[in-house]
Scaffold this motif. Structure first.
Motif, PDB file in Angstrom:
ATOM      1  N   PRO A 173     -31.748  81.367  43.892  1.00 50.65           N
ATOM      2  CA  PRO A 173     -30.661  80.470  43.466  1.00 50.65           C
ATOM      3  C   PRO A 173     -29.989  79.809  44.667  1.00 50.65           C
ATOM      4  CG  PRO A 173     -30.326  82.762  42.719  1.00 50.65           C
ATOM      5  CD  PRO A 173     -31.380  82.764  43.760  1.00 50.65           C
ATOM      6  N   THR A 174     -29.371  78.675  44.414  1.00 56.55           N
ATOM      7  CA  THR A 174     -28.455  78.115  45.402  1.00 56.55           C
ATOM      8  C   THR A 174     -27.221  79.011  45.453  1.00 56.55           C
ATOM      9  OG1 THR A 174     -27.526  76.673  43.690  1.00 56.55           O
ATOM     10  CG2 THR A 174     -29.243  75.725  45.113  1.00 56.55           C
ATOM     11  N   HIS A 175     -26.459  78.905  46.540  1.00 58.91           N
ATOM     12  CA  HIS A 175     -25.342  79.842  46.718  1.00 58.91           C
ATOM     13  C   HIS A 175     -24.047  79.076  46.962  1.00 58.91           C
ATOM     14  CE1 HIS A 175     -23.611  83.651  47.024  1.00 58.91           C
ATOM     15  NE2 HIS A 175     -23.947  84.021  48.236  1.00 58.91           N
ATOM     16  N   ARG A 176     -23.217  79.002  45.923  1.00 61.14           N
ATOM     17  CA  ARG A 176     -21.947  78.296  46.000  1.00 61.14           C
ATOM     18  C   ARG A 176     -20.750  79.226  45.811  1.00 61.14           C
ATOM     19  NH1 ARG A 176     -25.361  75.633  47.466  1.00 61.14           N
ATOM     20  NH2 ARG A 176     -26.066  73.579  46.840  1.00 61.14           N
ATOM     21  N   SER A 177     -20.993  80.398  45.187  1.00 61.10           N
ATOM     22  CA  SER A 177     -19.882  81.253  44.802  1.00 61.10           C
ATOM     23  C   SER A 177     -20.358  82.697  44.684  1.00 61.10           C
ATOM     24  CB  SER A 177     -19.310  80.794  43.452  1.00 61.10           C
ATOM     25  OG  SER A 177     -18.393  81.719  42.933  1.00 61.10           O
ATOM     26  N   TYR A 178     -19.403  83.634  44.751  1.00 59.25           N
ATOM     27  CA  TYR A 178     -19.730  85.027  44.475  1.00 59.25           C
ATOM     28  C   TYR A 178     -20.309  85.186  43.070  1.00 59.25           C
ATOM     29  CZ  TYR A 178     -17.203  86.767  48.590  1.00 59.25           C
ATOM     30  OH  TYR A 178     -16.800  87.044  49.865  1.00 59.25           O
ATOM     31  N   MET A 179     -19.954  84.278  42.170  1.00 61.23           N
ATOM     32  CA  MET A 179     -20.410  84.374  40.786  1.00 61.23           C
ATOM     33  C   MET A 179     -21.918  84.214  40.653  1.00 61.23           C
ATOM     34  SD  MET A 179     -17.737  85.074  39.129  1.00 61.23           S
ATOM     35  CE  MET A 179     -18.352  84.888  37.462  1.00 61.23           C
ATOM     36  N   ASP A 180     -22.572  83.633  41.662  1.00 61.44           N
ATOM     37  CA  ASP A 180     -24.015  83.425  41.592  1.00 61.44           C
ATOM     38  C   ASP A 180     -24.756  84.741  41.367  1.00 61.44           C
ATOM     39  OD1 ASP A 180     -23.485  80.763  42.157  1.00 61.44           O
ATOM     40  OD2 ASP A 180     -23.758  81.033  44.310  1.00 61.44           O
ATOM     41  N   PHE A 181     -24.277  85.834  42.005  1.00 59.42           N
ATOM     42  CA  PHE A 181     -24.901  87.145  41.821  1.00 59.42           C
ATOM     43  C   PHE A 181     -24.939  87.514  40.342  1.00 59.42           C
ATOM     44  CE2 PHE A 181     -23.326  87.618  46.192  1.00 59.42           C
ATOM     45  CZ  PHE A 181     -24.420  88.185  46.812  1.00 59.42           C
ATOM     46  N   LEU A 182     -23.764  87.380  39.714  1.00 67.64           N
ATOM     47  CA  LEU A 182     -23.614  87.831  38.333  1.00 67.64           C
ATOM     48  C   LEU A 182     -24.334  86.926  37.346  1.00 67.64           C
ATOM     49  CD1 LEU A 182     -19.788  88.599  38.532  1.00 67.64           C
ATOM     50  CD2 LEU A 182     -21.674  90.219  38.765  1.00 67.64           C
ATOM     51  N   LEU A 183     -24.284  85.625  37.602  1.00 65.85           N
ATOM     52  CA  LEU A 183     -24.830  84.665  36.639  1.00 65.85           C
ATOM     53  C   LEU A 183     -26.337  84.829  36.463  1.00 65.85           C
ATOM     54  CD1 LEU A 183     -22.803  81.471  37.537  1.00 65.85           C
ATOM     55  CD2 LEU A 183     -22.734  82.723  35.385  1.00 65.85           C
ATOM     56  N   THR A 184     -27.054  84.990  37.569  1.00 73.39           N
ATOM     57  CA  THR A 184     -28.505  85.124  37.470  1.00 73.39           C
ATOM     58  C   THR A 184     -28.880  86.375  36.687  1.00 73.39           C
ATOM     59  OG1 THR A 184     -28.715  84.015  39.610  1.00 73.39           O
ATOM     60  CG2 THR A 184     -30.657  85.165  38.785  1.00 73.39           C
ATOM     61  N   SER A 185     -28.213  87.486  36.983  1.00 73.52           N
ATOM     62  CA  SER A 185     -28.485  88.727  36.241  1.00 73.52           C
ATOM     63  C   SER A 185     -28.093  88.582  34.777  1.00 73.52           C
ATOM     64  CB  SER A 185     -27.724  89.894  36.877  1.00 73.52           C
ATOM     65  OG  SER A 185     -28.198  90.140  38.182  1.00 73.52           O
ATOM     66  N   TYR A 186     -26.984  87.891  34.513  1.00 76.02           N
ATOM     67  CA  TYR A 186     -26.528  87.698  33.129  1.00 76.02           C
ATOM     68  C   TYR A 186     -27.543  86.882  32.328  1.00 76.02           C
ATOM     69  CZ  TYR A 186     -23.713  86.107  29.192  1.00 76.02           C
ATOM     70  OH  TYR A 186     -23.264  85.812  27.940  1.00 76.02           O
ATOM     71  N   VAL A 187     -28.060  85.812  32.926  1.00 76.17           N
ATOM     72  CA  VAL A 187     -29.050  84.981  32.230  1.00 76.17           C
ATOM     73  C   VAL A 187     -30.316  85.790  31.963  1.00 76.17           C
ATOM     74  CG1 VAL A 187     -30.566  82.972  32.492  1.00 76.17           C
ATOM     75  CG2 VAL A 187     -28.143  82.780  33.057  1.00 76.17           C
ATOM     76  N   GLU A 231     -34.276  88.783  43.990  1.00 78.19           N
ATOM     77  CA  GLU A 231     -33.367  87.636  44.062  1.00 78.19           C
ATOM     78  C   GLU A 231     -32.716  87.583  45.431  1.00 78.19           C
ATOM     79  OE1 GLU A 231     -28.989  86.303  42.422  1.00 78.19           O
ATOM     80  OE2 GLU A 231     -30.170  87.696  41.208  1.00 78.19           O
ATOM     81  N   PHE A 232     -32.785  86.432  46.055  1.00 76.82           N
ATOM     82  CA  PHE A 232     -32.061  86.232  47.305  1.00 76.82           C
ATOM     83  C   PHE A 232     -31.697  84.763  47.444  1.00 76.82           C
ATOM     84  CE2 PHE A 232     -36.534  85.779  48.355  1.00 76.82           C
ATOM     85  CZ  PHE A 232     -36.585  84.694  49.207  1.00 76.82           C
ATOM     86  N   PHE A 233     -30.727  84.516  48.297  1.00 76.05           N
ATOM     87  CA  PHE A 233     -30.225  83.158  48.497  1.00 76.05           C
ATOM     88  C   PHE A 233     -30.847  82.589  49.766  1.00 76.05           C
ATOM     89  CE2 PHE A 233     -26.966  85.604  46.261  1.00 76.05           C
ATOM     90  CZ  PHE A 233     -26.899  84.873  45.089  1.00 76.05           C
ATOM     91  N   LEU A 234     -31.655  81.553  49.602  1.00 72.95           N
ATOM     92  CA  LEU A 234     -32.377  80.975  50.732  1.00 72.95           C
ATOM     93  C   LEU A 234     -31.423  80.436  51.794  1.00 72.95           C
ATOM     94  CD1 LEU A 234     -35.316  80.504  51.579  1.00 72.95           C
ATOM     95  CD2 LEU A 234     -35.176  78.233  50.567  1.00 72.95           C
ATOM     96  N   GLU A 235     -30.226  80.047  51.367  1.00 77.04           N
ATOM     97  CA  GLU A 235     -29.241  79.528  52.319  1.00 77.04           C
ATOM     98  C   GLU A 235     -28.605  80.645  53.138  1.00 77.04           C
ATOM     99  OE1 GLU A 235     -27.075  76.028  49.980  1.00 77.04           O
ATOM    100  OE2 GLU A 235     -27.643  77.711  48.701  1.00 77.04           O
ATOM    101  N   GLY A 236     -28.723  81.867  52.665  1.00 72.37           N
ATOM    102  CA  GLY A 236     -28.205  83.008  53.406  1.00 72.37           C
ATOM    103  C   GLY A 236     -26.737  83.294  53.157  1.00 72.37           C
TER     104      GLY A 236
END
Length: 199
Positions: free
Chosen positions: A5-19, A84-89
């Motif tokens: 995923p792209t990484h804009r917020s702490y919520m990214d962790f939760l959203l991917t798992s939720y989906v 799952e990891f964020f390519l942007e780091g």
């Protein structure tokens, strides 16, 4: 399978798992920054949710790099859950994509290039927000105020943000990409199998 995923917020962790949960897909294991270990009980919750913690930079520490590589590759070889990891780091403070950090991707694709797996599937995910939870924090950081260290007390103080309306979240899953199809006959994997990992 790699979820990126792209990484804009702490919520990214939760959203991917939720989906993944909503569509009855295996929940991913998530590469998280080592600074999250300072969140006491939350770090245990993250770990139980599939997160593992890594340094932001490995430097010249070859032992850490070797242990990290073995751990990540064992997760992928097991095939029980996507990685799952964020390519942007790190999170983007400007809502623009950052230059990629290729270490984790390199470690994952090594399995294909050395012939340990027949293919690796990459699933890019674009996540964007009308407003991020951290927008005030980002504004301060862009003004030059240092980012505060993650802490449990800071998290508790930020609970009031959940009462605000932050608009919509846009979650776009791109078509999966096969590394085998992408490379075609352009890669001779036997050459990679004969080279030492660390020269």
């Amino acid at each position: 399978m790699l979820l990126m995923p792209t990484h804009r917020s702490y919520m990214d962790f939760l959203l991917t798992s939720y989906v993944c949960y909503q569509f009855n897909l295996p929940l991913p294991v998530i590469a998280a920054g080592l600074d999250f270990l300072g969140l006491q009980f939350l770090s245990k919750l993250l770990r139980n949710s599939g997160a593992f913690f890594i340094r932001r930079s490995f430097g010249e520490d070859r032992l850490y790099w070797a242990v990290f590589t073995e751990y990540v590759q064992s997760l992928l070889l097991g095939g029980e859950a996507p990685l799952e990891f964020f390519l942007e780091g790190t999170r983007s403070r400007t809502a623009k994509s950052l230059n990629p950090k290729l270490g984790l991707l390199q470690t994952s694709l090594e399995l294909y290039f050395t012939g340990q797996v027949p293919d690796v599937t990459i699933v890019p995910i674009a996540i964007s927000y009308d407003r991020t939870l951290e927008e005030t924090l980002y504004a301060y950081e862009l003004l030059g105020i240092p980012k505060p260290k993650e802490s449990t007390s800071g998290l508790m103080k930020a609970r009031s943000l959940l009462n605000d309306n932050f608009g919509s979240v846009y979650f776009n899953i791109i078509d999966p990409m096969s590394v085998q199809e992408f490379c075609g006959n352009a890669v001779d994997r036997s050459l990679h199998s004969l080279e030492p990992r660390l020269a």
